[in-house]
Design an enzyme around this catalytic site. Structure first.
Site, PDB file in Angstrom:
ATOM      1  N   GLU A 118       4.807-112.153 -43.131  1.00  0.00           N
ATOM      2  CA  GLU A 118       4.554-112.000 -41.688  1.00  0.00           C
ATOM      3  C   GLU A 118       3.425-111.003 -41.506  1.00  0.00           C
ATOM      4  O   GLU A 118       3.194-110.176 -42.378  1.00  0.00           O
ATOM      5  CB  GLU A 118       5.794-111.413 -40.992  1.00  0.00           C
ATOM      6  CG  GLU A 118       7.016-112.253 -41.090  1.00  0.00           C
ATOM      7  CD  GLU A 118       8.269-111.489 -40.609  1.00  0.00           C
ATOM      8  OE1 GLU A 118       8.135-110.496 -39.878  1.00  0.00           O
ATOM      9  OE2 GLU A 118       9.359-111.915 -40.994  1.00  0.00           O
ATOM     10  N   LYS A 120       1.900-107.641 -40.085  1.00  0.00           N
ATOM     11  CA  LYS A 120       2.470-106.348 -39.715  1.00  0.00           C
ATOM     12  C   LYS A 120       1.773-105.866 -38.448  1.00  0.00           C
ATOM     13  O   LYS A 120       0.569-105.590 -38.462  1.00  0.00           O
ATOM     14  CB  LYS A 120       2.259-105.357 -40.852  1.00  0.00           C
ATOM     15  CG  LYS A 120       2.837-103.998 -40.594  1.00  0.00           C
ATOM     16  CD  LYS A 120       2.999-103.259 -41.906  1.00  0.00           C
ATOM     17  CE  LYS A 120       2.928-101.756 -41.767  1.00  0.00           C
ATOM     18  NZ  LYS A 120       3.566-101.164 -40.636  1.00  0.00           N
ATOM     19  N   ASP A 122       0.812-103.380 -35.492  1.00  0.00           N
ATOM     20  CA  ASP A 122       0.654-101.939 -35.461  1.00  0.00           C
ATOM     21  C   ASP A 122       1.103-101.414 -34.098  1.00  0.00           C
ATOM     22  O   ASP A 122       0.318-101.311 -33.173  1.00  0.00           O
ATOM     23  CB  ASP A 122      -0.821-101.598 -35.712  1.00  0.00           C
ATOM     24  CG  ASP A 122      -0.979-100.166 -36.168  1.00  0.00           C
ATOM     25  OD1 ASP A 122       0.051 -99.511 -36.423  1.00  0.00           O
ATOM     26  OD2 ASP A 122      -2.126 -99.705 -36.276  1.00  0.00           O
ATOM     27  N   TYR A 234      10.827-109.695 -34.723  1.00  0.00           N
ATOM     28  CA  TYR A 234      10.872-110.097 -36.134  1.00  0.00           C
ATOM     29  C   TYR A 234      12.249-109.983 -36.760  1.00  0.00           C
ATOM     30  O   TYR A 234      12.403-110.149 -37.961  1.00  0.00           O
ATOM     31  CB  TYR A 234       9.833-109.341 -36.966  1.00  0.00           C
ATOM     32  CG  TYR A 234       9.781-107.831 -36.780  1.00  0.00           C
ATOM     33  CD1 TYR A 234      10.850-107.020 -37.147  1.00  0.00           C
ATOM     34  CD2 TYR A 234       8.635-107.224 -36.257  1.00  0.00           C
ATOM     35  CE1 TYR A 234      10.786-105.648 -36.993  1.00  0.00           C
ATOM     36  CE2 TYR A 234       8.562-105.849 -36.103  1.00  0.00           C
ATOM     37  CZ  TYR A 234       9.641-105.066 -36.472  1.00  0.00           C
ATOM     38  OH  TYR A 234       9.580-103.720 -36.316  1.00  0.00           O
ATOM     39  N   LYS A 321      -0.350-102.876 -46.926  1.00  0.00           N
ATOM     40  CA  LYS A 321      -1.299-102.454 -45.891  1.00  0.00           C
ATOM     41  C   LYS A 321      -2.723-102.713 -46.353  1.00  0.00           C
ATOM     42  O   LYS A 321      -3.073-102.410 -47.490  1.00  0.00           O
ATOM     43  CB  LYS A 321      -1.127-100.963 -45.605  1.00  0.00           C
ATOM     44  CG  LYS A 321       0.265-100.617 -45.089  1.00  0.00           C
ATOM     45  CD  LYS A 321       0.266-100.003 -43.727  1.00  0.00           C
ATOM     46  CE  LYS A 321      -0.156 -98.572 -43.680  1.00  0.00           C
ATOM     47  NZ  LYS A 321       0.192 -97.943 -42.388  1.00  0.00           N
ATOM     48  N   CYS A 415     -28.154 -75.941 -23.898  1.00  0.00           N
ATOM     49  CA  CYS A 415     -27.860 -77.304 -23.464  1.00  0.00           C
ATOM     50  C   CYS A 415     -29.115 -78.175 -23.599  1.00  0.00           C
ATOM     51  O   CYS A 415     -30.176 -77.801 -23.095  1.00  0.00           O
ATOM     52  CB  CYS A 415     -27.392 -77.277 -22.009  1.00  0.00           C
ATOM     53  SG  CYS A 415     -27.218 -78.926 -21.305  1.00  0.00           S
ATOM     54  N   CYS A 418     -30.323 -78.937 -19.822  1.00  0.00           N
ATOM     55  CA  CYS A 418     -30.779 -77.972 -18.819  1.00  0.00           C
ATOM     56  C   CYS A 418     -31.175 -76.633 -19.420  1.00  0.00           C
ATOM     57  O   CYS A 418     -31.604 -75.734 -18.707  1.00  0.00           O
ATOM     58  CB  CYS A 418     -29.708 -77.780 -17.743  1.00  0.00           C
ATOM     59  SG  CYS A 418     -28.227 -76.977 -18.358  1.00  0.00           S
ATOM     60  N   CYS A 433     -21.600 -76.703 -21.803  1.00  0.00           N
ATOM     61  CA  CYS A 433     -22.691 -76.202 -20.979  1.00  0.00           C
ATOM     62  C   CYS A 433     -22.035 -75.663 -19.713  1.00  0.00           C
ATOM     63  O   CYS A 433     -21.390 -76.415 -18.992  1.00  0.00           O
ATOM     64  CB  CYS A 433     -23.659 -77.336 -20.632  1.00  0.00           C
ATOM     65  SG  CYS A 433     -24.751 -76.902 -19.260  1.00  0.00           S
ATOM     66  N   CYS A 439     -26.604 -78.607 -14.018  1.00  0.00           N
ATOM     67  CA  CYS A 439     -26.997 -79.390 -15.204  1.00  0.00           C
ATOM     68  C   CYS A 439     -27.100 -80.868 -14.830  1.00  0.00           C
ATOM     69  O   CYS A 439     -26.120 -81.483 -14.408  1.00  0.00           O
ATOM     70  CB  CYS A 439     -25.985 -79.193 -16.326  1.00  0.00           C
ATOM     71  SG  CYS A 439     -26.317 -80.239 -17.759  1.00  0.00           S
TER      72      CYS A 439
HETATM   73  S1  IVH Z   1      10.582-105.493 -40.545  1.00  0.00           S
HETATM   74  C1  IVH Z   1      14.146-103.410 -42.324  1.00  0.00           C
HETATM   75  N1  IVH Z   1       8.463-106.881 -39.793  1.00  0.00           N
HETATM   76  O1  IVH Z   1       6.218-101.609 -39.624  1.00  0.00           O
HETATM   77  C2  IVH Z   1      12.878-104.024 -41.913  1.00  0.00           C
HETATM   78  N2  IVH Z   1       8.447-104.518 -39.525  1.00  0.00           N
HETATM   79  O2  IVH Z   1       5.827 -99.697 -41.801  1.00  0.00           O
HETATM   80  C3  IVH Z   1      12.404-103.542 -40.634  1.00  0.00           C
HETATM   81  N3  IVH Z   1       6.432-103.634 -38.438  1.00  0.00           N
HETATM   82  O3  IVH Z   1       9.335-100.034 -39.328  1.00  0.00           O
HETATM   83  C4  IVH Z   1      11.020-103.856 -40.293  1.00  0.00           C
HETATM   84  N4  IVH Z   1       5.414-105.574 -38.179  1.00  0.00           N
HETATM   85  O4  IVH Z   1       8.039-100.782 -37.142  1.00  0.00           O
HETATM   86  C5  IVH Z   1       9.040-105.656 -39.916  1.00  0.00           C
HETATM   87  N5  IVH Z   1       6.664-108.195 -39.116  1.00  0.00           N
HETATM   88  C6  IVH Z   1       7.239-106.999 -39.237  1.00  0.00           C
HETATM   89  C7  IVH Z   1       6.596-105.817 -38.787  1.00  0.00           C
HETATM   90  C8  IVH Z   1       7.244-104.592 -38.953  1.00  0.00           C
HETATM   91  C9  IVH Z   1       5.354-104.270 -37.970  1.00  0.00           C
HETATM   92  C10 IVH Z   1       6.625-102.169 -38.401  1.00  0.00           C
HETATM   93  C11 IVH Z   1       8.047-101.726 -38.194  1.00  0.00           C
HETATM   94  C12 IVH Z   1       8.411-101.045 -39.484  1.00  0.00           C
HETATM   95  C13 IVH Z   1       7.075-100.543 -39.941  1.00  0.00           C
HETATM   96  C14 IVH Z   1       7.057-100.237 -41.415  1.00  0.00           C
END
Ligand code: IVH
Length: 674
Positions: A118, A120, A122, A234, A321, A415, A418, A433, A439
């Protein structure tokens, strides 16, 4: 007057429609109606519920607009600990994880090892609790065991269903059924940028994640609603038909109305996983939100418990990551910008390079401490990086490649605009400044801020024009804008008679803007749109605001001591009484009572057609004015057309309107009707 039964039916119908359109827009990204029509539906629902308050339910979409103030977020206990994931940046570690899981599975007598890959997201992890299908609680992860109850704020997120569809009377079968959905609250890039644009420069968020975390903890859920966050699900627990695999659970979440992003893949072997990671390493820059990696989860959820978890993270999942994207380029020069609050910001001028989907040629160096920390010299080869930050930054110097002509960055003592000696407060890293009133850079900055979209929205007042107005000393503060005369303006470069008139007209219009916009537009340090809104409702006049004590200001929701101090500083400047007098003379909205911005309903039920060119509006603007006032805009004349607005050189539609006996009005008459 509508009777109770029809009202009840209408309310049910509207709710269904609104949630259907919410889903189409936020989950499927296939909207079927305009934002305007959507707002109309919601307004209608709110009006009916106001008339029949006993029909209001917690899952009504009207409950999403916020309005509640939460002083303290209660602590809640999670049903099961909310674990995090172990992170890695290396594909080698990933392979190790994969093999480790294999060994554990073999011990359990299992040979298959499908994994779900999946994206991730942010953002900020959130747990949602549904009781008998109704959303009853939204909580942050906190320490994993206890989180904060942020339900009121969570309800404003339109991609979170307030009620789950009742498949096969699931909720009736059991006394009480509880379903938990976990996922990530995040902010799309576009919504993030819009939020930052409405904030004072000094208070902008560095990235969408910080903005999300900050927003979830706001006390005023109305402000949370305005900031537009999204949710991706998720994890699902407690649903009978969820199946036993993560893949099917994601599908089930979609059926329940959640957004999953849709970009997950069932992988049979390590190679599939690596391919997924590589593919998204490129494609992720085209997504409308930030992803910082890929999460891998063992597909067979029955095995999760068997594999168990360490103190912080489960053994059946891992997060890969992406390394931050970096590129080498040349630093040509360091220039110094003076902000509207006098802050001096060093900016790196770079040889343009492509980085993470866009060309970068400038990058802020933030302050002089940063220059020293980096040990940067002009002409150096530098590494720039784009990670969670939206704006790329210089992260290091390639010392081995320092050219012989490298020069130290000279910290200016005066500055650059000015010539006033710069100052540096003990507790801060920035130089300022102090020449606040004279200014030119600060004057220009204040005027541009005043004219910006979220402030007084004076579109014709752009940078080139402001430069001239300030250079020729026609304008020293925003009050001066309102005494400008056509002949003075006409003499400026690239300013004919028509542009001069347009500017004067736009200034005239800006007098009708709201009092809260004016508070924001004055550019008080730390006062953004949201703070301005709070101030406008707590202090209905500018005089009252000016006389408020610091301690009293700090009791307004979301206003802390620093903001309170800055408001008091603004009003206590010696030149302030004269300035405020100027604003009064200019006819600006200095109290809530002066706010003329609430538009009327003068075009309620009227269909309008425009033909020919108008002098003062383009088609788009003119149409919006009609729409805002309850009217409709059409493209063809018929007997049913309420009115035709005829500008210069009207076309055949004008003749047809006359023939059909439709009312034809001029631009002046149209304006009078507005
Ligand atoms: S699963 C026990 N799935 O990333 C598993 N987490 O760095 C729980 N996150 O704590 C998390 N996308 O806040 C899961 N597709 C995804 C995610 C995801 C982002 C976050 C989540 C997690 C953190 C870990």
């Amino acid at each position: 007057m509508i009777d109770r039964i029809s009202a009840c039916e209408e309310i049910a119908h509207l709710r269904k429609e609104i949630e259907r359109h919410n889903h189409l827009y936020y989950v499927e990204a296939k909207p079927q109606i305009s934002d305007y029509d959507f707002d109309k539906l919601l307004e209608k629902l709110i009006a009916l519920e106001r008339q029949f308050p006993d029909y209001v339910t917690p899952d009504s979409p009207s409950q999403r607009v916020g309005g509640t103030i939460t002083r303290v977020f209660p602590t809640v206990l999670h049903r099961a600990p909310m674990l995090s994931l172990s992170n890695t940046y290396s594909l080698g570690d990933l392979e190790e994880f994969y093999n480790r899981v294999r060994k554990l599975l073999v011990l359990e007598g299992v040979n298959e090892q499908d994994m779900v890959a999946e994206l991730k997201f942010d953002g900020v992890a959130i747990s949602l609790l549904y009781r008998n299908g109704l959303l009853v609680r939204g909580a942050t992860r906190g320490d994993g065991i206890h989180g904060d109850d942020v339900t009121a704020n969570i309800k404003t997120i339109l991609s979170i269903p307030l009620r789950l569809p009742d498949f096969g009377s699931l909720f009736a079968q059991r006394e009480e059924s509880e379903i938990e959905v976990r996922g990530e609250v995040f902010m799309r890039r576009e919504d993030f940028e819009q939020l930052n644009d409405s904030r004072p420069e000094e208070d902008r968020f560095a990235n969408p994640r910080n903005a999300t975390a900050g927003t979830l903890k706001l006390q005023d859920s109305g402000e949370v609603a305005r900031r537009k966050m999204s949710f991706v699900a998720y994890y699902l627990k407690g649903y009978d038909e969820e199946g036993v695999s993560q893949f099917l659970r994601l599908r089930q979440l979609e059926k329940l109305g959640f957004y999953t992003g849709g970009h997950y893949r069932l992988c049979h072997e390590l190679q599939d996983i690596i391919r997924f990671i590589q593919e998204w390493g490129e494609k992720r820059w085209k997504l409308p939100y930030e992803t910082d990696g890929v999460v891998l989860k063992l597909n067979d959820a029955r095995l999760w418990e068997k594999l168990g978890a360490t103190a912080k993270s489960p053994r059946w999942a891992i997060a890969y990551k992406y390394p931050a994207q970096q590129v080498k380029t040349v630093l040509h020069a360091v220039v110094f910008q003076v902000g509207r609050l006098g802050t001096i910001t060093p900016v790196a001028e770079l040889e343009p390079v492509l980085l993470a989907g866009s060309t970068v040629s400038r990058s802020t160096l933030h302050n002089f401490d940063e220059i020293q920390r980096l040990g940067i010299m002009v002409h150096d080869r530098v590494i720039i990086e784009k990670s969670g930050e939206v704006i790329p930054k210089v992260i290091s110097v390639v010392l081995d490649e320092r050219p012989p002509d490298a020069e130290a960055v000279q910290i200016p003592s005066v500055c650059p605009e000015c010539g006033t000696a710069l100052e540096k407060p003990e507790s801060e890293v920035s130089y300022y400044c102090p020449n606040e009133d004279e200014c030119p850079a600060q004057i220009r900055g204040r005027i541009l801020h005043f004219a910006s979209r979220d402030a007084m929205d004076i579109k014709t007042l752009g940078k080139a024009l402001v430069d001239q107005l300030v250079n020729f000393r026609l304008v020293k503060d925003v009050g001066d804008l309102y005494v400008l005369q056509e002949p003075q303006l006409e003499r400026l470069e690239r300013m004919g008679r028509k542009s001069a008139q347009n500017l004067l007209h736009a200034l005239e219009e800006s007098r009708g803007k709201s009092y809260e916009r004016l508070i924001y537009a004055l550019g008080i340090r730390h006062v953004g749109r949201a703070t301005a809104r709070e101030l406008a409702s707590a202090y209905p006049s500018f005089d009252a605001l000016g006389h408020a004590h610091e301690q009293e200001l700090a009791t307004v929701p979301d206003i802390g001591p620093v903001v309170a101090r800055s408001i008091c500083d603004f009003f206590s400047k010696p030149s302030q009484p004269d300035f405020i007098e100027k604003l009064k003379k200019a006819g600006l909205p200095l109290s809530a009572a002066d706010t003329k911005e609430q538009v009327n309903r003068n075009f309620e039920g009227i269909t309008v057609l425009f033909t020919g060119a108008l002098d003062r509006y383009d088609r788009q603007q003119a149409s919006e004015l009609v729409l805002e006032r309850g009217g409709r805009v059409v493209g063809a004349v018929s007997k049913k057309t309420g009115m035709v607005v005829a500008g210069h050189d009207p076309g055949s539609k004008f003749d047809k309107a006359v023939k059909l006996g439709v009312r034809v009005v001029s631009e002046d008459e149209f304006e009078a009707m507005l």
